[in-house]
Design an enzyme around this catalytic site. Structure first.
Site, PDB file in Angstrom:
ATOM      1  N   ASP A 181       1.008  -1.248  -0.070  1.00 33.95           N
ATOM      2  CA  ASP A 181       0.009   0.059  -0.049  1.00 33.95           C
ATOM      3  C   ASP A 181       1.002   1.172   0.204  1.00 33.95           C
ATOM      4  OD1 ASP A 181      -2.137  -1.724   0.186  1.00 33.95           O
ATOM      5  OD2 ASP A 181      -1.971  -1.635   2.452  1.00 33.95           O
TER       6      ASP A 181
HETATM    7  N1  URA Z   1      -1.345  -5.964   3.981  1.00 34.00           N
HETATM    8  C1  URA Z   1      -1.611  -4.796   3.751  1.00 34.00           C
HETATM    9  O1  URA Z   1      -2.841  -4.391   4.387  1.00 34.00           O
HETATM   10  N2  URA Z   1      -0.882  -3.875   3.286  1.00 34.00           N
HETATM   11  C2  URA Z   1       0.102  -3.882   2.557  1.00 34.00           C
HETATM   12  O2  URA Z   1       0.926  -2.970   1.896  1.00 34.00           O
HETATM   13  C3  URA Z   1       0.762  -5.410   2.778  1.00 34.00           C
HETATM   14  C4  URA Z   1      -0.137  -6.423   3.199  1.00 34.00           C
END
Ligand code: URA
Length: 240
Positions: free
Chosen positions: A106
């Site tokens: 993310d």
């Molecule tokens: N899980 C998440 O919620 N975000 C990420 O970036 C990676 C794994």
């Protein structure tokens, strides 16, 4: 061993269009293993090849495998909308050779991100059938309780999943932290699992993929390095 014309080689390494690469060569800006070559048709053995372009050395690589320490506020998407893309953290050549993130983090997640231009490698690493453990450090809004840890280990049901998802391991780290290891790579998985277990993820960091740790690479935030075969061999799945 593979022999290719010099203009093709330069293009394959991401130096620009064929036309631009030909101009670079004809202008005397390219050396092959230390010697200026101005004939773009010259066929060159790519094995152990070192190019010098504008006085900078470039070791030929058929494909690149890269580890990036992703900072927050960069997007993994090919068409980033709210933040710069992670490709802006790498030399321009990598965009030209279509380097892409292997899976996604993310925009606000930091840590280890693999990138490559080897399509089958990206596909294999991202396959849901390939269970490579990924290690995350999550900071939680509410204090971590033994019940939360147990819930994540037992499995939590997410809205669009047919079955509960469970952590391979989950260990409390301080009052508001956990280290969680997941084998799947579902969309926002850590954040959604924490939310489903009644907490909230306020910060997330990925410290390892398989046996490859960010620490062992010695990268600082925003830095990247090439991965060699011994490091790629650490990206082993735990099963099938
Ligand atoms: N899980 C998440 O919620 N975000 C990420 O970036 C990676 C794994």
């Amino acid at each position: 061993m593979s022999k290719l014309s010099l203009d093709r080689i330069l293009q394959s390494q991401g130096f620009g269009t064929r036309k631009y690469c030909r101009a670079l060569i004809e202008d005397g800006d390219v050396a092959v293993n230390g010697e200026i070559v101005d004939n773009y048709k010259l066929t060159v053995d790519t094995e152990g090849l070192v190019l010098t372009v504008f006085d900078e050395e470039w070791v030929y690589r058929e494909y690149v495998y890269i580890a990036l320490y992703k900072p927050a506020n960069f997007e993994c998407s090919r068409k980033p909308s709210h933040h710069p893309g992670v490709l802006t953290l790498l030399p321009e050549q990598f965009a030209w050779r279509d380097v892409q993130p292997v899976g996604r983090l993310d925009h606000d997640t930091t840590g280890l991100l693999l990138m490559s231009d080897d399509g089958p490698f990206i596909h294999a690493q991202s396959s849901p059938k390939r269970h490579v453990p990924k290690v995350y450090q999550a900071t939680t809004a509410e204090p971590v309780t033994p019940e939360l840890v147990q819930q994540l280990l037992d499995g939590v049901q997410l809205h669009d999943e047919p079955a509960p998802l469970r952590a391979v391991s989950c260990v409390q780290r301080g009052e508001n932290g956990i280290e969680i290891v997941l084998e799947q790579g579902k969309y926002h998985q850590v954040k959604r699992m924490l939310a489903a277990a009644g907490n909230h993820c306020s910060a997330l960091h990925r410290s390892a993929i398989g046996g490859l740790t960010l620490e062992s690479l010695g990268l600082k935030e925003g830095e990247w390095c090439f991965l060699e075969q011994a490091q790629l061999d650490l990206l082993v799945p735990t099963q099938g």
